[in-house]
Motif scaffolding. Structure first.
Motif, PDB file in Angstrom:
ATOM      1  N   CYS A 199      -0.061   0.867  16.539  1.00  0.00           N
ATOM      2  CA  CYS A 199      -0.039   1.981  15.340  1.00  0.00           C
ATOM      3  C   CYS A 199      -0.399   3.579  16.099  1.00  0.00           C
ATOM      4  O   CYS A 199      -1.740   3.825  16.433  1.00  0.00           O
ATOM      5  CB  CYS A 199      -0.923   1.736  14.291  1.00  0.00           C
ATOM      6  SG  CYS A 199      -0.602   2.745  12.764  1.00  0.00           S
ATOM      7  N   TRP A 234      -3.619  -3.268   8.614  1.00  0.00           N
ATOM      8  CA  TRP A 234      -2.460  -3.929   8.830  1.00  0.00           C
ATOM      9  C   TRP A 234      -1.934  -4.977   7.911  1.00  0.00           C
ATOM     10  O   TRP A 234      -2.771  -5.602   7.324  1.00  0.00           O
ATOM     11  CB  TRP A 234      -2.345  -4.531  10.231  1.00  0.00           C
ATOM     12  CG  TRP A 234      -2.056  -3.729  11.368  1.00  0.00           C
ATOM     13  CD1 TRP A 234      -3.185  -3.077  12.091  1.00  0.00           C
ATOM     14  CD2 TRP A 234      -0.673  -3.172  11.817  1.00  0.00           C
ATOM     15  NE1 TRP A 234      -2.422  -2.141  13.010  1.00  0.00           N
ATOM     16  CE2 TRP A 234      -1.313  -2.395  13.062  1.00  0.00           C
ATOM     17  CE3 TRP A 234       0.470  -3.558  11.630  1.00  0.00           C
ATOM     18  CZ2 TRP A 234      -0.054  -1.745  13.870  1.00  0.00           C
ATOM     19  CZ3 TRP A 234       1.572  -2.705  12.419  1.00  0.00           C
ATOM     20  CH2 TRP A 234       1.157  -1.879  13.390  1.00  0.00           C
ATOM     21  N   GLU A 263      -2.651  -7.671   3.230  1.00  0.00           N
ATOM     22  CA  GLU A 263      -3.533  -7.040   4.272  1.00  0.00           C
ATOM     23  C   GLU A 263      -4.079  -8.256   5.246  1.00  0.00           C
ATOM     24  O   GLU A 263      -4.536  -9.358   4.716  1.00  0.00           O
ATOM     25  CB  GLU A 263      -4.646  -6.385   3.837  1.00  0.00           C
ATOM     26  CG  GLU A 263      -5.599  -5.802   5.110  1.00  0.00           C
ATOM     27  CD  GLU A 263      -6.720  -4.765   4.424  1.00  0.00           C
ATOM     28  OE1 GLU A 263      -6.837  -4.922   3.196  1.00  0.00           O
ATOM     29  OE2 GLU A 263      -7.527  -4.553   5.127  1.00  0.00           O
ATOM     30  N   ARG A 275       3.284  -3.491   8.265  1.00  0.00           N
ATOM     31  CA  ARG A 275       2.936  -2.138   7.928  1.00  0.00           C
ATOM     32  C   ARG A 275       1.679  -1.557   8.485  1.00  0.00           C
ATOM     33  O   ARG A 275       0.767  -2.374   8.300  1.00  0.00           O
ATOM     34  CB  ARG A 275       3.030  -1.827   6.548  1.00  0.00           C
ATOM     35  CG  ARG A 275       2.929  -0.169   5.923  1.00  0.00           C
ATOM     36  CD  ARG A 275       3.036  -0.225   4.627  1.00  0.00           C
ATOM     37  NE  ARG A 275       1.655  -0.461   3.668  1.00  0.00           N
ATOM     38  CZ  ARG A 275       1.874  -1.531   2.783  1.00  0.00           C
ATOM     39  NH1 ARG A 275       2.833  -2.421   3.034  1.00  0.00           N
ATOM     40  NH2 ARG A 275       0.708  -1.789   2.109  1.00  0.00           N
ATOM     41  N   CYS A 276       1.523  -0.559   9.034  1.00  0.00           N
ATOM     42  CA  CYS A 276       0.445   0.108   9.518  1.00  0.00           C
ATOM     43  C   CYS A 276       0.044   1.221   8.482  1.00  0.00           C
ATOM     44  O   CYS A 276       0.831   2.116   8.092  1.00  0.00           O
ATOM     45  CB  CYS A 276       0.387   0.583  10.746  1.00  0.00           C
ATOM     46  SG  CYS A 276      -1.288   1.390  11.369  1.00  0.00           S
ATOM     47  N   GLU A 277      -1.293   1.310   7.941  1.00  0.00           N
ATOM     48  CA  GLU A 277      -1.889   2.362   6.912  1.00  0.00           C
ATOM     49  C   GLU A 277      -3.145   2.752   7.759  1.00  0.00           C
ATOM     50  O   GLU A 277      -4.166   2.318   7.954  1.00  0.00           O
ATOM     51  CB  GLU A 277      -1.998   1.748   5.832  1.00  0.00           C
ATOM     52  CG  GLU A 277      -2.488   2.720   4.723  1.00  0.00           C
ATOM     53  CD  GLU A 277      -2.940   1.978   3.450  1.00  0.00           C
ATOM     54  OE1 GLU A 277      -2.005   2.023   2.628  1.00  0.00           O
ATOM     55  OE2 GLU A 277      -4.142   2.135   3.281  1.00  0.00           O
ATOM     56  N   SER A 280      -6.067   5.801   7.486  1.00  0.00           N
ATOM     57  CA  SER A 280      -6.795   6.864   6.367  1.00  0.00           C
ATOM     58  C   SER A 280      -7.727   7.611   7.035  1.00  0.00           C
ATOM     59  O   SER A 280      -8.526   6.913   7.853  1.00  0.00           O
ATOM     60  CB  SER A 280      -6.979   5.977   5.096  1.00  0.00           C
ATOM     61  OG  SER A 280      -7.948   5.172   5.310  1.00  0.00           O
ATOM     62  N   SER A 325      -3.772  10.165   4.221  1.00  0.00           N
ATOM     63  CA  SER A 325      -3.518   8.647   4.681  1.00  0.00           C
ATOM     64  C   SER A 325      -2.016   8.729   4.941  1.00  0.00           C
ATOM     65  O   SER A 325      -1.091   9.627   4.659  1.00  0.00           O
ATOM     66  CB  SER A 325      -3.635   7.691   3.514  1.00  0.00           C
ATOM     67  OG  SER A 325      -3.053   7.927   2.463  1.00  0.00           O
ATOM     68  N   GLN A 380       1.318   5.948   6.360  1.00  0.00           N
ATOM     69  CA  GLN A 380       1.878   4.470   6.767  1.00  0.00           C
ATOM     70  C   GLN A 380       3.297   4.545   7.269  1.00  0.00           C
ATOM     71  O   GLN A 380       3.963   5.222   6.937  1.00  0.00           O
ATOM     72  CB  GLN A 380       1.693   3.715   5.501  1.00  0.00           C
ATOM     73  CG  GLN A 380       2.399   3.940   4.169  1.00  0.00           C
ATOM     74  CD  GLN A 380       2.300   3.256   3.379  1.00  0.00           C
ATOM     75  OE1 GLN A 380       1.214   2.303   3.319  1.00  0.00           O
ATOM     76  NE2 GLN A 380       2.831   3.533   2.042  1.00  0.00           N
ATOM     77  N   SER A 381       3.683   3.348   7.892  1.00  0.00           N
ATOM     78  CA  SER A 381       4.775   3.267   8.408  1.00  0.00           C
ATOM     79  C   SER A 381       5.069   1.622   8.661  1.00  0.00           C
ATOM     80  O   SER A 381       3.874   0.821   8.953  1.00  0.00           O
ATOM     81  CB  SER A 381       5.242   3.984   9.523  1.00  0.00           C
ATOM     82  OG  SER A 381       6.620   3.836  10.041  1.00  0.00           O
ATOM     83  N   GLU A 382       6.347   1.211   8.832  1.00  0.00           N
ATOM     84  CA  GLU A 382       6.559  -0.209   8.897  1.00  0.00           C
ATOM     85  C   GLU A 382       7.545  -0.634   9.805  1.00  0.00           C
ATOM     86  O   GLU A 382       8.443   0.190  10.322  1.00  0.00           O
ATOM     87  CB  GLU A 382       6.714  -0.749   7.663  1.00  0.00           C
ATOM     88  CG  GLU A 382       7.948  -0.451   7.225  1.00  0.00           C
ATOM     89  CD  GLU A 382       8.129  -0.859   5.728  1.00  0.00           C
ATOM     90  OE1 GLU A 382       9.234  -1.029   5.144  1.00  0.00           O
ATOM     91  OE2 GLU A 382       6.999  -1.170   5.002  1.00  0.00           O
TER      92      GLU A 382
END
Length: 285
Positions: A48, A62, A68, A114-116, A118, A126, A128-130
């Motif tokens: 990420c 993640w 999660e 997916r990574c988020e 914040s 925040s 996010q993308s995947e």
């Protein structure tokens, strides 16, 4: 629980809209690196890449299919936490705030990751993308041709079957005669795929056609079955050779079946390779 999380997210966005001046440089998610393909049993490292742009990191989370499985919170002790999800075994020693490592991936590890990221106050930004990862299982043996007869005469019917090794996804089979692909559906017999334990699949394709003089070149006919599994960093082949003795006047034929096999090997490359697993049957008159 979901309502509470939605409400907290709303408060963060509202606070950010009030406190952050326009044009402020905040958290940016640059790229999520999820390997597109992995072999079963390998280590998968998911990355990420982000820039805080003056913000302070609050957490990196993640998810696999919205569940999660890993969290990194710098102010927590310890900062790393992982949660049980099918197909996921987090290696904490190789994981941190910019990557998560998954040990011994299996077929259940396939999915969307997916990574988020914040940030802390005051931005509460925040992003996010995947990316999707597929776990492949390579066959431990090449395709197998069965149904060879020891004697063939002009007008006889060739009735062969080609069976792939267990794999995931399923191998795609094709027949070739003298390097020409058999495309006539009347000569091909499609069998139902056999699904084994743990989701591995065996493919099977039959070949049925009459022997004619046009099939022979310099007294021989090459019948080949090709199984492709793509993309695969693996290559293997097997070869069967049927040799004929000179035909006596009374057309009595005998054949000797010789089998040659070559081992499989990995083919490292920066690009994905689409190799073929091949069975070869050579008929000579």
């Amino acid at each position: 629980m979901q309502k509470i999380e939605v409400f907290l997210l709303f408060l963060k966005l509202l606070t950010a809209a009030i406190l952050i001046p326009q044009g402020c440089l905040c958290l940016k998610l640059l790229r999520v690196g999820v390997p597109q393909y992995k072999l079963r049993g390998e280590l998968a490292v998911l990355e990420c890449h982000y820039e805080l742009e003056g913000d302070s990191l609050y957490a990196v989370k993640w998810y696999k299919e919205n569940e999660e499985f890993y969290r990194y919170v710098p102010k927590s002790n310890p900062p790393q936490s992982s949660y049980r999800v099918d197909g996921i075994k987090v290696d904490h020693q190789l994981s941190d705030y910019k990557q998560v490592a998954l040990r011994s991936v299996n077929l259940k590890s396939s999915g969307v990751y997916r990574c988020e990221v914040s940030a802390e106050a005051p931005s509460f930004a925040s992003a996010q993308s995947e990316g999707r990862m597929e776990v492949l299982f390579l066959p431990t043996s090449g395709p197998l041709i069965t149904g060879e007869e020891k004697q063939y005469q002009i007008g006889d019917e060739i009735n062969l079957n080609c069976t792939s090794g267990k794999s995931f996804p399923a191998s795609v089979l094709h027949w070739f005669i003298n390097d020409q692909k058999v495309s006539n559906s009347r000569n091909l017999i499609h069998h139902k795929e056999l699904v084994h334990q743990h989701g591995l699949v065996t493919s099977s394709l039959g070949l049925r056609l009459p022997v004619t003089t046009d099939h022979f070149r310099n007294g021989s006919m090459r019948v080949r079955c090709v199984a492709s599994l793509s993309p695969v960093l693996w290559q293997g082949d097997k070869e069967s050779v049927v040799q004929r003795s000179p035909l006596p006047v009374y057309e009595n034929r005998e054949a000797l079946l010789l089998v040659r096999a070559s081992g499989s090997s990995f083919v490292p490359s920066a690009n994905f390779i689409w190799p073929l697993m091949t069975s070869l049957l050579l008929l000579r008159t």
